[in-house]
Design a protein around this motif. Structure first.
Motif, PDB file in Angstrom:
ATOM      1  N   GLN A 156     138.802  -9.936  83.641  1.00  0.00           N
ATOM      2  CA  GLN A 156     140.050 -10.117  82.897  1.00  0.00           C
ATOM      3  C   GLN A 156     140.459  -8.815  82.216  1.00  0.00           C
ATOM      4  N   THR A 157     139.431  -8.130  81.721  1.00  0.00           N
ATOM      5  CA  THR A 157     139.722  -6.840  81.049  1.00  0.00           C
ATOM      6  C   THR A 157     140.271  -5.815  82.056  1.00  0.00           C
ATOM      7  N   ASN A 158     139.660  -5.836  83.241  1.00  0.00           N
ATOM      8  CA  ASN A 158     140.130  -4.899  84.280  1.00  0.00           C
ATOM      9  C   ASN A 158     141.598  -5.214  84.655  1.00  0.00           C
ATOM     10  N   LEU A 159     141.900  -6.518  84.752  1.00  0.00           N
ATOM     11  CA  LEU A 159     143.265  -6.929  85.065  1.00  0.00           C
ATOM     12  C   LEU A 159     144.228  -6.501  83.970  1.00  0.00           C
ATOM     13  N   LEU A 160     143.785  -6.655  82.702  1.00  0.00           N
ATOM     14  CA  LEU A 160     144.621  -6.231  81.582  1.00  0.00           C
ATOM     15  C   LEU A 160     144.841  -4.717  81.610  1.00  0.00           C
ATOM     16  N   ALA A 161     143.752  -3.980  81.942  1.00  0.00           N
ATOM     17  CA  ALA A 161     143.872  -2.498  82.001  1.00  0.00           C
ATOM     18  C   ALA A 161     144.871  -2.087  83.094  1.00  0.00           C
ATOM     19  N   LEU A 162     144.793  -2.824  84.238  1.00  0.00           N
ATOM     20  CA  LEU A 162     145.730  -2.526  85.318  1.00  0.00           C
ATOM     21  C   LEU A 162     147.168  -2.804  84.885  1.00  0.00           C
ATOM     22  N   ASN A 163     147.403  -3.920  84.252  1.00  0.00           N
ATOM     23  CA  ASN A 163     148.749  -4.250  83.753  1.00  0.00           C
ATOM     24  C   ASN A 163     149.219  -3.227  82.731  1.00  0.00           C
ATOM     25  N   ALA A 164     148.247  -2.766  81.904  1.00  0.00           N
ATOM     26  CA  ALA A 164     148.611  -1.772  80.887  1.00  0.00           C
ATOM     27  C   ALA A 164     148.994  -0.447  81.536  1.00  0.00           C
ATOM     28  N   ALA A 165     148.298  -0.063  82.613  1.00  0.00           N
ATOM     29  CA  ALA A 165     148.613   1.200  83.293  1.00  0.00           C
ATOM     30  C   ALA A 165     150.010   1.122  83.935  1.00  0.00           C
ATOM     31  N   ILE A 166     150.301  -0.062  84.502  1.00  0.00           N
ATOM     32  CA  ILE A 166     151.626  -0.255  85.103  1.00  0.00           C
ATOM     33  C   ILE A 166     152.690  -0.142  84.045  1.00  0.00           C
ATOM     34  N   GLU A 167     152.507  -0.737  82.907  1.00  0.00           N
ATOM     35  CA  GLU A 167     153.497  -0.673  81.831  1.00  0.00           C
ATOM     36  C   GLU A 167     153.635   0.729  81.294  1.00  0.00           C
ATOM     37  N   ALA A 168     152.463   1.436  81.220  1.00  0.00           N
ATOM     38  CA  ALA A 168     152.506   2.829  80.718  1.00  0.00           C
ATOM     39  C   ALA A 168     153.281   3.724  81.684  1.00  0.00           C
ATOM     40  N   ALA A 169     153.110   3.442  83.030  1.00  0.00           N
ATOM     41  CA  ALA A 169     153.820   4.235  84.005  1.00  0.00           C
ATOM     42  C   ALA A 169     155.305   3.982  83.876  1.00  0.00           C
ATOM     43  N   ARG A 170     155.685   2.765  83.600  1.00  0.00           N
ATOM     44  CA  ARG A 170     157.094   2.453  83.398  1.00  0.00           C
ATOM     45  C   ARG A 170     157.649   3.130  82.149  1.00  0.00           C
ATOM     46  N   ALA A 171     156.796   3.290  81.167  1.00  0.00           N
ATOM     47  CA  ALA A 171     157.278   3.878  79.912  1.00  0.00           C
ATOM     48  C   ALA A 171     157.505   5.380  80.051  1.00  0.00           C
ATOM     49  N   GLY A 172     156.909   5.957  81.022  1.00  0.00           N
ATOM     50  CA  GLY A 172     157.127   7.368  81.228  1.00  0.00           C
ATOM     51  C   GLY A 172     156.268   8.202  80.307  1.00  0.00           C
TER      52      GLY A 172
END
Length: 508
Positions: free
Chosen positions: A333-349
């Motif tokens: 679950q933590t790995n999934l959260l980290a992946l979602n966080a990386a995607i959001e961070a990439a969107r944030a620029g």
């Protein structure tokens, strides 16, 4: 009775003379004239009546004297003397002009009559005095009171004290008569006892005479018996010698039996000592078996505790596996959260670049956590396998201990049975020793009795010889015995004389 009548006859004569003196003083002198005037006693009685009253006790005294001369022990004499004394008191009162001082003669008369110890005489005198007072008060007051103005209440006081005095005298006479009757009863019983004793002594004297005759006959017969005894003593002496030799032989046999019993005693003592040692050894082995049983029990309990510990470890391993599964799920679950966080961070620029770094590190940590959980799971599986092997080994060890405990119990029971059998053997040996000691004591007693009997046989022989010598002296004793018999006869005669004197004294 005679002496009492004689004494009262003299006293009655004195009282009659006193009444005549009172008549003379008041009729022919001026005696107490002034005192009578002061009292107001002025009524004079008829001289003829006073003369008749004065002569009445004289006539009764003469009649009592004549009857006493004829029958000194007559029971009528006391009655005549009672009447004489009563009329004398009445004469004194009438001759003294009814002065109160002369009324005291009534109590004197009652006291004199009480000497006869007869209640009927007291009652007769009291009745006569009562008739005198009441009849005189109503019909001739000058004879009683010396005046016609005497109060009746005062007269009643005289009557009351007269009755009380009579009652007191009657009570005294009754008590005295009862005591006298009791004394006479005791005297009669004493006389009866003396008569019985005299009769018993007479019977005893008769028995003494008879026994004295029998004693003489027995003395003569004793001489004949003495000769017969002397002739019968010789075979008894021979029999005593044979008995003495038999006792010596029996004593020797008893000594041999005692020696055999002593040997048996030594052997029994050795056997008893060996039995005691066996008993001690068996008890020691039994105690060691008990200790072994206790240790086996402790090992079984330790094995049980080990099984419990293994079971606890198995349960904890299961819990750890559950926790590891939870950790793997958390890591995923933590790995999934980290992946979602990386995607959001990439969107944030540019603004989410720092957050992307953090998400990357969290993903790395999740991967490492999952890797570590996998390794721990592998180690845990190995630990579970080792625990199962330990459990199998522990169960096999517990089975072995159970078999050892059963075997130890059987061996302990064997030792206990062996100890009980040895104790029974020891008890039997002790009983045999006790019985042997009793037999030994009885044998010793028999030996002592044999010795005593042997000594007694010697004493019997000596006694028989002494008896033979004493029989020779018995002839002289017989002579002394006859002398004592004659002395007893003399004492019997003296006792008969004493009984005769006692009987004569009783009759008197």
């Amino acid at each position: 009775m005679k002496r009492r009548n004689q004494l009262m006859l003299g006293i009655s004569s004195f009282v009659v003379i006193s009444s005549l003196i009172v008549h003379g003083l008041h009729r022919f002198t001026t005696f107490a004239d002034g005192y009578q005037v002061i009292r107001g006693n002025v009524s004079a009685a008829s001289p003829i009546a006073l003369t008749l009253i004065a002569m009445l006790p004289v006539i009764c005294l003469i009649a009592a004297t004549v009857l006493y001369r004829m029958h000194p022990r007559s029971t009528t004499v006391p009655l005549l003397l009672t009447v004489t004394l009563t009329f004398s008191s009445m004469s004194i009162v009438a001759g003294g002009n009814g002065l109160v001082e002369y009324h005291f003669s009534i109590f004197m008369v009652l006291a004199l009559i009480a000497y006869f110890r007869r209640v009927d005489l007291i009652l007769i005198s009291t009745v006569l005095f009562a008739i005198q007072h009441f009849a005189g008060f109503f019909f001739a007051p000058s004879f009683i009171c010396g005046t016609t103005g005497y109060p009746f209440s005062i007269l009643m006081i005289h009557a009351v004290f007269l009755i009380l005095t009579s009652a007191a005298l009657i009570i005294q006479i009754t008590v005295q008569n009862q005591e006298r009757h009791a004394a006479m009863t005791r005297e009669t019983e004493a006389e009866t006892l003396i008569i019985n004793v005299s009769q018993q002594i007479e019977t005893l004297v008769g028995h003494l005479k008879t026994n004295t005759i029998h004693l003489k006959q027995a003395a003569a017969h004793s001489v004949i018996v003495t000769n017969q005894i002397a002739a019968a003593i010789e075979p008894i002496v021979d029999s005593a010698d044979g008995q003495h030799q038999s006792m010596q032989h029996g004593t020797h046999q008893l000594e041999q039996v005692n020696q055999a019993i002593a040997t048996i005693q030594m052997q029994m003592a050795s056997t008893a000592e060996t039995t005691v040692n066996m008993t001690a050894t068996a008890r020691s082995g039994n105690e060691e078996m008990h200790l072994m049983e206790q240790r086996v029990e402790e090992m079984v309990k330790a094995t049980d505790r080990l099984n419990q510990s293994v079971d606890a470890m198995t349960g904890r391993s299961d819990k750890i596996q559950t926790i590891l599964a939870s950790l793997e799920a958390i890591a995923a679950q933590t790995n999934l959260l980290a992946l979602n966080a990386a995607i959001e961070a990439a969107r944030a620029g540019e603004a989410g670049r720092g957050f992307a770094v953090v998400a990357t590190e969290v993903g790395h940590l999740a991967v490492q956590s999952r890797s570590y959980a996998s390794e721990v799971t592998d180690v845990l599986h190995a630990l579970v396998e080792d625990t199962d092997q330990i459990k199998i080994t522990t169960q096999a060890y517990a089975d072995t201990l159970t078999e050892n405990r059963q075997m130890t119990t059987r061996v302990g029971q064997t030792f206990a049975d062996m100890t009980q059998m040895i104790e029974d053997v020891e008890q039997s040996i002790r009983s045999i020793q006790t019985a042997r000691q009793g037999v030994g004591s009885q044998m010793l007693d028999i030996g002592e009795r044999m010795d005593t009997t042997r000594v007694a046989s010697l004493e019997v022989r000596r006694g028989i010889e002494t008896t033979a010598a004493g029989l020779e002296k018995q002839a002289g004793v017989q002579y002394e015995f006859e002398t004592m018999t004659e002395s007893l006869s003399t004492m019997t005669v003296s006792l008969e004389q004493l009984v005769d004197e006692l009987t004569q004294h009783t009759v008197r």
